[in-house]
Design a protein around this motif. Structure first.
Motif, PDB file in Angstrom:
ATOM      1  N   GLY A  15       0.813  -1.207   0.000  1.00 30.58           N
ATOM      2  CA  GLY A  15       0.000   0.000   0.000  1.00 30.58           C
ATOM      3  C   GLY A  15       0.849   1.260   0.000  1.00 30.58           C
ATOM      4  O   GLY A  15       0.545   2.234  -0.709  1.00 30.58           O
ATOM      5  N   THR A  16       1.925   1.241   0.774  1.00 32.40           N
ATOM      6  CA  THR A  16       2.836   2.388   0.813  1.00 32.40           C
ATOM      7  C   THR A  16       3.528   2.566  -0.534  1.00 32.40           C
ATOM      8  O   THR A  16       3.679   3.691  -1.033  1.00 32.40           O
ATOM      9  CB  THR A  16       3.876   2.192   1.927  1.00 32.40           C
ATOM     10  OG1 THR A  16       3.201   1.975   3.165  1.00 32.40           O
ATOM     11  CG2 THR A  16       4.764   3.412   2.054  1.00 32.40           C
ATOM     12  N   LEU A  18       2.328   1.663  -3.454  1.00 31.45           N
ATOM     13  CA  LEU A  18       1.335   2.138  -4.420  1.00 31.45           C
ATOM     14  C   LEU A  18       0.978   3.600  -4.211  1.00 31.45           C
ATOM     15  O   LEU A  18       0.482   4.257  -5.135  1.00 31.45           O
ATOM     16  CB  LEU A  18       0.062   1.281  -4.337  1.00 31.45           C
ATOM     17  CG  LEU A  18       0.193  -0.186  -4.753  1.00 31.45           C
ATOM     18  CD1 LEU A  18      -1.138  -0.903  -4.595  1.00 31.45           C
ATOM     19  CD2 LEU A  18       0.707  -0.316  -6.189  1.00 31.45           C
ATOM     20  N   SER A  19       1.237   4.119  -3.013  1.00 25.65           N
ATOM     21  CA  SER A  19       0.900   5.524  -2.725  1.00 25.65           C
ATOM     22  C   SER A  19       1.691   6.493  -3.599  1.00 25.65           C
ATOM     23  O   SER A  19       1.352   7.674  -3.687  1.00 25.65           O
ATOM     24  CB  SER A  19       1.149   5.842  -1.246  1.00 25.65           C
ATOM     25  OG  SER A  19       2.543   5.900  -0.954  1.00 25.65           O
ATOM     26  N   GLN A  20       2.730   6.010  -4.254  1.00 26.41           N
ATOM     27  CA  GLN A  20       3.528   6.864  -5.141  1.00 26.41           C
ATOM     28  C   GLN A  20       2.848   7.084  -6.494  1.00 26.41           C
ATOM     29  O   GLN A  20       3.270   7.938  -7.271  1.00 26.41           O
ATOM     30  CB  GLN A  20       4.901   6.219  -5.376  1.00 26.41           C
ATOM     31  CG  GLN A  20       5.684   5.962  -4.096  1.00 26.41           C
ATOM     32  CD  GLN A  20       6.922   5.118  -4.358  1.00 26.41           C
ATOM     33  OE1 GLN A  20       8.042   5.605  -4.304  1.00 26.41           O
ATOM     34  NE2 GLN A  20       6.715   3.845  -4.649  1.00 26.41           N
ATOM     35  N   SER A  22      -0.482   8.155  -7.893  1.00 29.25           N
ATOM     36  CA  SER A  22      -1.806   8.737  -7.654  1.00 29.25           C
ATOM     37  C   SER A  22      -2.256   9.513  -8.887  1.00 29.25           C
ATOM     38  O   SER A  22      -1.466   9.796  -9.793  1.00 29.25           O
ATOM     39  CB  SER A  22      -1.771   9.659  -6.436  1.00 29.25           C
ATOM     40  OG  SER A  22      -1.076  10.856  -6.739  1.00 29.25           O
ATOM     41  N   LEU A  65      -5.150   2.190  -8.373  1.00 35.25           N
ATOM     42  CA  LEU A  65      -3.974   2.055  -7.506  1.00 35.25           C
ATOM     43  C   LEU A  65      -4.111   2.921  -6.259  1.00 35.25           C
ATOM     44  O   LEU A  65      -3.768   2.489  -5.146  1.00 35.25           O
ATOM     45  CB  LEU A  65      -2.713   2.450  -8.282  1.00 35.25           C
ATOM     46  CG  LEU A  65      -2.371   1.578  -9.506  1.00 35.25           C
ATOM     47  CD1 LEU A  65      -1.143   2.133 -10.211  1.00 35.25           C
ATOM     48  CD2 LEU A  65      -2.147   0.129  -9.099  1.00 35.25           C
ATOM     49  N   GLU A  66      -4.611   4.125  -6.440  1.00 37.78           N
ATOM     50  CA  GLU A  66      -4.794   5.031  -5.309  1.00 37.78           C
ATOM     51  C   GLU A  66      -5.824   4.461  -4.320  1.00 37.78           C
ATOM     52  O   GLU A  66      -5.653   4.548  -3.108  1.00 37.78           O
ATOM     53  CB  GLU A  66      -5.256   6.392  -5.838  1.00 37.78           C
ATOM     54  CG  GLU A  66      -5.144   7.523  -4.836  1.00 37.78           C
ATOM     55  CD  GLU A  66      -5.424   8.875  -5.481  1.00 37.78           C
ATOM     56  OE1 GLU A  66      -5.764   9.793  -4.714  1.00 37.78           O
ATOM     57  OE2 GLU A  66      -5.319   9.003  -6.715  1.00 37.78           O
ATOM     58  N   TRP A  68      -6.514   1.291  -3.803  1.00 40.22           N
ATOM     59  CA  TRP A  68      -5.916   0.176  -3.054  1.00 40.22           C
ATOM     60  C   TRP A  68      -4.877   0.658  -2.059  1.00 40.22           C
ATOM     61  O   TRP A  68      -4.760   0.119  -0.951  1.00 40.22           O
ATOM     62  CB  TRP A  68      -5.335  -0.858  -4.018  1.00 40.22           C
ATOM     63  CG  TRP A  68      -6.393  -1.768  -4.535  1.00 40.22           C
ATOM     64  CD1 TRP A  68      -6.848  -1.891  -5.813  1.00 40.22           C
ATOM     65  CD2 TRP A  68      -7.180  -2.665  -3.750  1.00 40.22           C
ATOM     66  NE1 TRP A  68      -7.864  -2.805  -5.882  1.00 40.22           N
ATOM     67  CE2 TRP A  68      -8.089  -3.302  -4.622  1.00 40.22           C
ATOM     68  CE3 TRP A  68      -7.208  -3.001  -2.392  1.00 40.22           C
ATOM     69  CZ2 TRP A  68      -9.006  -4.249  -4.176  1.00 40.22           C
ATOM     70  CZ3 TRP A  68      -8.134  -3.937  -1.949  1.00 40.22           C
ATOM     71  CH2 TRP A  68      -9.011  -4.550  -2.832  1.00 40.22           C
ATOM     72  N   SER A  69      -4.151   1.685  -2.425  1.00 42.27           N
ATOM     73  CA  SER A  69      -3.191   2.254  -1.474  1.00 42.27           C
ATOM     74  C   SER A  69      -3.902   2.743  -0.224  1.00 42.27           C
ATOM     75  O   SER A  69      -3.432   2.533   0.906  1.00 42.27           O
ATOM     76  CB  SER A  69      -2.436   3.411  -2.133  1.00 42.27           C
ATOM     77  OG  SER A  69      -1.644   4.096  -1.185  1.00 42.27           O
ATOM     78  N   THR A  70      -5.056   3.373  -0.396  1.00 40.34           N
ATOM     79  CA  THR A  70      -5.835   3.870   0.742  1.00 40.34           C
ATOM     80  C   THR A  70      -6.382   2.724   1.586  1.00 40.34           C
ATOM     81  O   THR A  70      -6.463   2.827   2.814  1.00 40.34           O
ATOM     82  CB  THR A  70      -7.003   4.734   0.224  1.00 40.34           C
ATOM     83  OG1 THR A  70      -6.474   5.814  -0.553  1.00 40.34           O
ATOM     84  CG2 THR A  70      -7.815   5.310   1.367  1.00 40.34           C
ATOM     85  N   THR A  73      -4.042  -0.402   4.675  1.00 39.68           N
ATOM     86  CA  THR A  73      -3.400   0.125   5.884  1.00 39.68           C
ATOM     87  C   THR A  73      -3.418  -0.939   6.965  1.00 39.68           C
ATOM     88  O   THR A  73      -4.221  -1.881   6.932  1.00 39.68           O
ATOM     89  CB  THR A  73      -4.139   1.370   6.411  1.00 39.68           C
ATOM     90  OG1 THR A  73      -5.443   0.981   6.865  1.00 39.68           O
ATOM     91  CG2 THR A  73      -4.259   2.433   5.324  1.00 39.68           C
TER      92      THR A  73
END
Length: 352
Positions: A15-16, A18-20, A22, A65-66, A68-70, A73
């Protein structure tokens, strides 16, 4: 740390990572595990995914992707997997994935691995670039996952249970073919919105996300409206105007033009605004660039109808109408525990 916590931490790392990626920007951040190995490669996979499926625009891929990143956690994963503590009997679960929206099969993939099982994946040719790369990242994040993830293009063999998603036609085949295995077989579903005429401009603009995200191709996309007799559609169209730029997408525009021509030749009555058509129709599944609508007499009768058709409906968007309603603008942002078809995947996986 027990095995489930190891798996949870691997998905938190994912998740972290994928946070790149957005909708606002793709930017390489510091202190992301395994970034030097995977960042540039994943950018390339995003490009390939878009080139191989023209419905997979960069914006839609990044939205997925955004999202799933959210979702990935530590708090979300721990809350979701509480029931799995101590469930460590590894089986091989085959997943047959659809390809209508980017990473549409990721929740099943996540569910199988987080449950401690091995996964055998048959991807759709429409969505084959992103998940194998994500799987490699997970194997680096948690080495115990190596050997538990297999992709195949061949006929499925050597598996203990199956999760398969397809059309109503393919579901009949799946039902027969997998009848001797524990299974979840998902069919086509659509989402609906109930309007009363009291919606705010903000709610109707939010509804445009539910209608147009992924070009309306997802089962959580609103394809049908229920409106009261005498409803004035002007406010609805004003809300939809926020997505007017969709008509600039060539594939969407071609579908709009084609479906409009078919409707006009068939002498159907249409309401339209240059990029979206409204057609009165009792069906739930509408073509691209079209939303069906139906009038209702009273909300109690409508609620009974929707309950009777529950196996055809994924989400119901409304405000203060149903107990299980979803807020305007939220259909494409499900929680980990918002299961497709209402079937608790983790419960199924804990009992195979």
């Amino acid at each position: 740390m027990n095995r489930i916590q190891n798996r949870i931490q691997a998905f938190v790392q994912l998740g972290t990572f994928l946070s790149q990626f957005s909708q606002k920007e793709i930017i390489k951040k510091d202190n992301i595990a395994h970034n030097d190995l995977f960042f540039d490669g994943f950018k390339h996979q995003i490009k390939l995914a878009g080139e191989s499926n023209s419905w997979f625009t960069k914006e839609n891929i990044l939205f997925a992707l955004e999202s799933w990143s959210t979702a990935l956690t530590s708090d979300n994963l721990n809350e979701w997997t509480t029931q799995l503590e101590g469930s460590e009997k590894a089986k091989t679960v085959a997943i047959i994935m659809a390809g209508n929206i980017p990473l549409v099969g990721f929740h099943d993939f996540l569910s199988v691995l987080i449950s401690g099982h091995d996964v055998l994946i048959k991807q759709s040719s429409n969505d084959k670039h992103l998940l194998p790369f994500i799987a490699k990242y997970l194997e680096f994040a948690e080495p115990s996952l190596k050997g538990t993830i297999t992709f195949t293009e061949q006929a499925l063999t050597d598996y203990d249970a199956v999760i398969a998603t397809g059309s109503n036609n393919t579901a009949r085949y799946f039902d027969y073919y997998f009848k001797d295995k524990p299974n979840i077989i998902r069919k086509s579903r659509n989402s609906v919105a109930i309007l009363t005429g009291n919606e705010t401009d903000k709610q109707l603009e939010a509804l445009s996300d539910d209608v147009f995200q992924y070009f309306g191709l997802g089962c959580r996309s609103v394809s049908k409206l229920y409106v009261p007799k005498g409803y004035n559609f002007d406010a609805f169209f004003n809300g939809m105007y926020a997505k007017k730029e969709l008509i600039e997408n060539a594939k969407y525009a071609n579908n709009y033009d084609y479906n409009k021509a078919v409707y006009l030749m068939s002498l159907f009555d249409l309401l339209e605004n240059g990029f979206l058509m409204l057609k009165e129709d009792q069906s739930y599944a509408s073509p691209i660039a079209t939303v069906f609508y139906e009038y209702y007499e009273d909300l109690e009768t409508l609620e009974q109808k929707l309950a009777a058709d529950a196996d055809k409906i994924q989400c119901v968007v409304s405000k203060g109408v149903l107990s299980n309603e979803i807020e305007f603008g939220k259909t494409q942002k499900p929680k980990l525990w918002d299961y497709a078809d209402g079937i608790n995947t983790l419960d199924f996986l804990s009992k195979i």
